[in-house]
Design a protein around this motif. Sequence first.
Motif, PDB file in Angstrom:
ATOM      1  N   PHE A   1      32.058 -95.337  31.791  1.00 35.45           N
ATOM      2  CA  PHE A   1      30.788 -94.870  31.229  1.00 35.45           C
ATOM      3  C   PHE A   1      30.990 -93.862  30.100  1.00 35.45           C
ATOM      4  N   MET A   2      31.922 -92.940  30.240  1.00 34.58           N
ATOM      5  CA  MET A   2      32.042 -91.864  29.261  1.00 34.58           C
ATOM      6  C   MET A   2      32.913 -92.270  28.066  1.00 34.58           C
ATOM      7  N   LYS A   3      34.050 -92.902  28.318  1.00 31.43           N
ATOM      8  CA  LYS A   3      34.936 -93.238  27.208  1.00 31.43           C
ATOM      9  C   LYS A   3      34.550 -94.529  26.504  1.00 31.43           C
ATOM     10  N   ASN A   4      34.111 -95.518  27.290  1.00 35.77           N
ATOM     11  CA  ASN A   4      33.859 -96.832  26.695  1.00 35.77           C
ATOM     12  C   ASN A   4      32.390 -97.033  26.338  1.00 35.77           C
ATOM     13  N   ILE A   5      31.489 -96.852  27.306  1.00 35.82           N
ATOM     14  CA  ILE A   5      30.076 -97.095  27.026  1.00 35.82           C
ATOM     15  C   ILE A   5      29.513 -96.016  26.108  1.00 35.82           C
ATOM     16  N   ALA A   6      29.917 -94.767  26.324  1.00 34.75           N
ATOM     17  CA  ALA A   6      29.345 -93.677  25.519  1.00 34.75           C
ATOM     18  C   ALA A   6      30.023 -93.527  24.165  1.00 34.75           C
ATOM     19  N   HIS A   7      31.340 -93.660  24.100  1.00 35.47           N
ATOM     20  CA  HIS A   7      32.057 -93.377  22.863  1.00 35.47           C
ATOM     21  C   HIS A   7      32.818 -94.572  22.302  1.00 35.47           C
ATOM     22  N   SER A   8      32.857 -95.694  23.015  1.00 31.57           N
ATOM     23  CA  SER A   8      33.498 -96.917  22.517  1.00 31.57           C
ATOM     24  C   SER A   8      34.969 -96.681  22.186  1.00 31.57           C
ATOM     25  N   THR A   9      35.662 -95.965  23.101  1.00 31.85           N
ATOM     26  CA  THR A   9      37.063 -95.621  22.844  1.00 31.85           C
ATOM     27  C   THR A   9      37.890 -95.879  24.086  1.00 31.85           C
ATOM     28  N   PRO A  10      38.360 -97.105  24.311  1.00 26.56           N
ATOM     29  CA  PRO A  10      39.272 -97.313  25.437  1.00 26.56           C
ATOM     30  C   PRO A  10      40.587 -96.562  25.232  1.00 26.56           C
ATOM     31  N   ARG A  11      41.142 -96.604  24.067  1.00 25.80           N
ATOM     32  CA  ARG A  11      42.273 -95.780  23.637  1.00 25.80           C
ATOM     33  C   ARG A  11      42.119 -95.467  22.158  1.00 25.80           C
ATOM     34  N   ASN A  12      41.845 -96.476  21.396  1.00 25.11           N
ATOM     35  CA  ASN A  12      41.535 -96.304  19.984  1.00 25.11           C
ATOM     36  C   ASN A  12      40.028 -96.511  19.801  1.00 25.11           C
ATOM     37  N   LYS A  13      39.480 -95.919  18.791  1.00 27.38           N
ATOM     38  CA  LYS A  13      38.058 -96.085  18.488  1.00 27.38           C
ATOM     39  C   LYS A  13      37.828 -97.498  17.961  1.00 27.38           C
ATOM     40  N   ILE A  14      37.071 -98.287  18.717  1.00 25.20           N
ATOM     41  CA  ILE A  14      36.750 -99.663  18.333  1.00 25.20           C
ATOM     42  C   ILE A  14      35.255 -99.747  18.086  1.00 25.20           C
ATOM     43  N   GLN A  15      34.888 -99.995  16.870  1.00 21.79           N
ATOM     44  CA  GLN A  15      33.481-100.058  16.520  1.00 21.79           C
ATOM     45  C   GLN A  15      32.819-101.248  17.208  1.00 21.79           C
ATOM     46  N   GLY A  16      31.774-100.951  18.018  1.00 19.34           N
ATOM     47  CA  GLY A  16      31.025-101.993  18.697  1.00 19.34           C
ATOM     48  C   GLY A  16      31.589-102.412  20.037  1.00 19.34           C
ATOM     49  N   TRP A  17      32.679-101.773  20.505  1.00 22.50           N
ATOM     50  CA  TRP A  17      33.258-102.188  21.771  1.00 22.50           C
ATOM     51  C   TRP A  17      32.310-101.919  22.942  1.00 22.50           C
ATOM     52  N   ASN A  18      31.611-100.804  22.914  1.00 18.56           N
ATOM     53  CA  ASN A  18      30.684-100.494  24.005  1.00 18.56           C
ATOM     54  C   ASN A  18      29.553-101.512  24.087  1.00 18.56           C
ATOM     55  N   TRP A  19      29.008-101.902  22.953  1.00 17.39           N
ATOM     56  CA  TRP A  19      27.910-102.872  22.971  1.00 17.39           C
ATOM     57  C   TRP A  19      28.414-104.271  23.297  1.00 17.39           C
ATOM     58  N   TYR A  20      29.673-104.523  22.997  1.00 19.48           N
ATOM     59  CA  TYR A  20      30.231-105.802  23.417  1.00 19.48           C
ATOM     60  C   TYR A  20      30.324-105.875  24.938  1.00 19.48           C
ATOM     61  N   ILE A  21      30.750-104.792  25.581  1.00 18.78           N
ATOM     62  CA  ILE A  21      30.836-104.770  27.043  1.00 18.78           C
ATOM     63  C   ILE A  21      29.449-104.958  27.653  1.00 18.78           C
ATOM     64  N   ILE A  22      28.455-104.269  27.112  1.00 21.36           N
ATOM     65  CA  ILE A  22      27.087-104.396  27.644  1.00 21.36           C
ATOM     66  C   ILE A  22      26.565-105.816  27.446  1.00 21.36           C
ATOM     67  N   THR A  23      26.805-106.371  26.269  1.00 17.71           N
ATOM     68  CA  THR A  23      26.329-107.734  25.994  1.00 17.71           C
ATOM     69  C   THR A  23      27.023-108.747  26.895  1.00 17.71           C
ATOM     70  N   LEU A  24      28.319-108.559  27.120  1.00 21.17           N
ATOM     71  CA  LEU A  24      29.060-109.483  27.979  1.00 21.17           C
ATOM     72  C   LEU A  24      28.555-109.428  29.417  1.00 21.17           C
ATOM     73  N   LEU A  25      28.301-108.229  29.924  1.00 23.93           N
ATOM     74  CA  LEU A  25      27.788-108.106  31.293  1.00 23.93           C
ATOM     75  C   LEU A  25      26.398-108.730  31.428  1.00 23.93           C
ATOM     76  N   PHE A  26      25.571-108.505  30.441  1.00 26.61           N
ATOM     77  CA  PHE A  26      24.215-109.076  30.516  1.00 26.61           C
ATOM     78  C   PHE A  26      24.256-110.587  30.336  1.00 26.61           C
ATOM     79  N   TYR A  27      25.209-111.076  29.561  1.00 29.94           N
ATOM     80  CA  TYR A  27      25.362-112.532  29.431  1.00 29.94           C
ATOM     81  C   TYR A  27      25.712-113.154  30.790  1.00 29.94           C
TER      82      TYR A  27
END
Length: 533
Positions: free
Chosen positions: A249-275
């Motif tokens: 929730f804090m690193k990926n959904i909130a800041h989109s940073t699993p390790r490196n900053k990936i633009q749009g990674w958080n919204w990709y995770i949300i979109t994939l789960l909702f799909y």
Amino acid sequence: MGSYVSVDRCQAHYSITLNCSVHVYNDTNNGTTVPGTSVTEIGGYTKGHFPGDPDIAGIGILGVFVAVTSFAISVGFVSVFWQATKTWRRSGYTEEKRVDRRYRMSLSDTLDSLVLACSDQQVFTGAAYAFTLRYWRGCTISAYHYNIVANMMLLTCATHLISVTIVRNYWKFPWLALLRVISITFVFIATGLLMTNQNANSVDPFPTGVPHANETQSSLFLPAACFQTDNHTAMETFEETTSDAYTFFMKNIAHSTPRNKIQGWNWYIITLLFYGAATIAELIRIFRRGRSRPGWRANVGNRLRRCCGLGKPLRKVVQSVFIAYLVLGVGIGCAVTIISAKYIFDLRKWVDKSGWIQQNQNPENDAKSFGQLVPIFSSALILFSFAQIISENCTRRSGRKDEDEEMPPQGGKIQYFDPSTDDAVSPPEKDKARDSKSVNVSAASLPGRVDFKSQSPWGSDLSFASTQAATPLLGGDGYFSIPVAPRLHSASSLGISSAQPIQPEQVPSPSPVPAPLLARDEARDISPRSPRS
């Protein structure tokens, strides 16, 4: 894609030598060389010589991607509003009304078809970008264009999410729906691989952010393969994302940073789960509509119908939850579209003003290139789909009107071209009254029926009421006579009273037939009494 591409791999397998160097201008202060901050060359390109790629970052193709996704989201909002209106304002809706509405022009079906047209248009475009980047452009694409492609793929995921969420009859044609689901799943997987590749190198992290407006240099102009390795980072990135709740929730959904900053990674995770949730919801729809099918689908559909059918208290609760589900799906698609589109155009704007790209004529600002015109014109297929939908609805409504029309009464008439609908019933009384002024003729005054026994022999002469009719034959006697009924006139037409008897009109005897019309063979007799030769 990505994780399969690196500097060494490009050199070994594709014979492409990548330049990942950045030359910095050094200043001199009192004869001492001082490291400077001015960059003179990035990846072998000096200022004003970095080549643009209109097939990826062209204004035309980016505009089409954003426009199609925005149109699908707008249609999705209209569809959700219409569904909510029908759910909360519907009263007295019965099964008979539902059957009758099948022949009407359905707004929901029209909106669903438009969303499907947008999804079908982008699924092939997204697949083309994924294959191109994996097999042909992986070693030569720059980090700047790589970021744009990744977020364009994320836009297509938003469109596909809207289609799976909004369309009610997505599985109306199972094989076509299965093909769509397989293609969309491939697009989601390709998008995830593109984004996880930006998390591959820990030493030199992938440049993903938009530089500040006052900055004039960035490693975005280097090849994307300079920041990737041969290691497969997809599973590692997903494991890092879901390692614990705080990281998720804090690193990926909130800041989109699993390790490196990936633009749009958080919204990709949300979109994939909702799909995934939308796919499960579609399975529930299949079971609910399966009550008309034999077997286990009918059993499951009947059970759902007993608890959530028309008039059931739980139906309103389920419908409210379903409306909330639709609103959430369209909201996620809208957020992805706004954030990704803003990132793409902000990054493109900075590159255009940085001075590194070709300044005389930036090819990315020209929408007339071949690679941009193809998707621009292919997007017009959505208009043809809309026209086809309207035509089908009008045809269906016209057919319904033809079925409701009643045939006019056909009493006393025979339809010669359709024996199955012959109606030899006597005409109505009003039609009989119209012919009541005619004079009744008795059966005795009519000519008798001519049959084989009553017919006079050929070659004889028969007179009835001083009238006869003659017909030339091939026999010796050129005539045979049949009785002719006297011509009768109505009393009113002759101007006399009905009490006066009406005399039959004498028909003059026919004149003899000229000689040339007689039979040439006088010896041949074909009368019925003559023996057969």
